[in-house]
Enzyme design. Structure first.
Site, mmCIF file in Angstrom:
data_model
loop_
_atom_site.group_PDB
_atom_site.id
_atom_site.type_symbol
_atom_site.label_atom_id
_atom_site.label_comp_id
_atom_site.label_asym_id
_atom_site.label_seq_id
_atom_site.Cartn_x
_atom_site.Cartn_y
_atom_site.Cartn_z
ATOM 1 N N HIS A 37 -7.190 10.975 -96.310
ATOM 2 C CA HIS A 37 -7.594 9.810 -95.817
ATOM 3 C C HIS A 37 -6.511 9.168 -95.201
ATOM 4 O O HIS A 37 -5.251 9.627 -94.903
ATOM 5 C CB HIS A 37 -7.803 8.982 -97.106
ATOM 6 C CG HIS A 37 -8.988 8.996 -97.942
ATOM 7 N ND1 HIS A 37 -9.536 10.129 -98.765
ATOM 8 C CD2 HIS A 37 -10.241 8.142 -97.666
ATOM 9 C CE1 HIS A 37 -10.754 9.872 -99.058
ATOM 10 N NE2 HIS A 37 -11.273 8.840 -98.317
ATOM 11 N N LYS A 89 -4.487 3.907 -97.496
ATOM 12 C CA LYS A 89 -5.348 4.075 -98.473
ATOM 13 C C LYS A 89 -4.216 3.962 -99.879
ATOM 14 O O LYS A 89 -3.356 4.792 -99.735
ATOM 15 C CB LYS A 89 -6.041 5.477 -98.867
ATOM 16 C CG LYS A 89 -7.068 5.263 -100.018
ATOM 17 C CD LYS A 89 -7.897 6.497 -99.853
ATOM 18 C CE LYS A 89 -9.026 6.391 -101.136
ATOM 19 N NZ LYS A 89 -9.600 5.205 -101.311
#
Length: 233
Positions: free
Chosen positions: A131, A135
Site C-alpha cells: 500500500h 496507510k
C-alpha cells in the site's frame, strides 16, 4: 440520498465525487476539526475516518438512527461492541475491510482455493500486501480478511506479521509510493507454486463499492456484509 462523510481525506473526496455522479447529496463532511454535526440532515453515514475516531463515529450514528457504511480499518477490537449497539438501536451497519467489488469476489476465490489446498500439506502459504506510504495500519484490513478466510478453511490458527510460524500465515506488509493496494497469496511447494493476486488501479473501486453498499442498505435493519450486497452468500 443525503450522505454524511466521516473522514474527508482522499477516499472521502472520491466517495463525494462518485456519490454526486450517482445523484446523491453530500450534506456533511466530518473531519478531525469538525465541532458540530447536524445529524438530522443525514440519511446515511459513510465512514472512512481514522482508527481512533471510527468507533465513536459509528456508534454516535446508531444513537441518531443513521445507517452506517464503514471502511475504516484498525479499530476492530471494538467491532463486537459496535454490532451490539447497532442491534440494541435496531440500526443498520455494513463494515468491510475493502468495498471494492473485485476484492470481494477475490475474498470468495481465496476461501475456495484455501478449501481446495487444505489437505495438501506440502504447500506452504505466504501473503504479501503493498500500500501507499500514508496507510496507517499494517497489515491491511483486506489482508486480515484474506487471512481469516484461509484460517476458516485450513488448519492454520491465525496470522503473523513478518514472521514465520508453521501454524500461522506469514504476512509481509510493504509501504511504497502511492500504491492503492495489491494483495497476493501464494502456495509454494518444492515442485511448483500457485498464486492469486488482486491489484487495485486506483481508489475509484473502493469508493464505488461503498456508495453501492449505502444504496443497498437503505430501508434495512441489521448487520450485513458485502456478501449480502453482492448476493455472494
Amino acid at each position: 440520498m443525503n450522505i454524511g462523510l466521516f473522514g474527508y481525506g482522499k477516499m472521502g473526496q472520491m466517495i463525494e465525487q462518485i456519490a454526486q455522479d450517482r445523484g446523491h447529496s453530500i450534506v456533511a463532511k466530518i473531519d478531525v476539526e469538525t465541532e458540530e454535526v447536524d445529524y438530522k440532515k443525514i440519511d446515511i453515514a459513510i465512514d472512512f475516518s481514522t482508527p481512533d475516531a471510527a468507533f465513536n463515529n459509528i456508534t454516535t450514528c446508531f444513537e441518531q438512527n443513521i445507517p452506517v457504511i464503514s471502511g475504516t480499518t484498525g479499530w476492530l477490537s471494538n467491532y463486537d461492541k459496535a454490532v451490539r449497539i447497532c442491534n440494541e438501536k435496531n440500526g443498520a451497519f455494513i463494515y468491510a475491510s475493502n468495498f471494492s467489488l473485485g476484492v470481494n469476489v477475490f475474498f470468495e476465490l481465496n476461501s475456495y482455493l484455501a478449501k481446495m489446498m487444505s489437505n495438501l500439506n506440502q504447500y506452504k502459504i505466504e501473503m504479501e500486501e503493498i500500500h501507499h506510504t500514508q496507510k496507517l495500519d499494517a497489515p491491511s484490513g483486506t489482508a486480515i480478511t484474506l487471512a481469516d478466510g484461509i484460517v476458516e478453511n485450513t488448519e492454520y490458527t491465525g496470522w503473523e506479521l513478518d514472521k514465520s510460524d508453521e501454524k500461522k500465515i506469514p504476512i509481509t506488509s510493504k509501504r511504497e509510493g502511492s500504491v492503492p493496494g495489491t494483495h497476493s497469496i501464494s502456495y509454494n511447494s518444492m515442485v511448483d507454486s500457485i498464486e492469486i493476486k488482486h491489484t487495485a488501479h486506483g481508489r475509484q473501486g473502493f469508493a464505488l463499492g461503498a456508495v453501492i453498499a449505502a444504496e443497498w442498505i437503505q430501508g434495512k435493519t441489521g448487520v450485513f456484509s458485502m456478501k449480502d450486497v453482492l448476493n455472494l452468500n
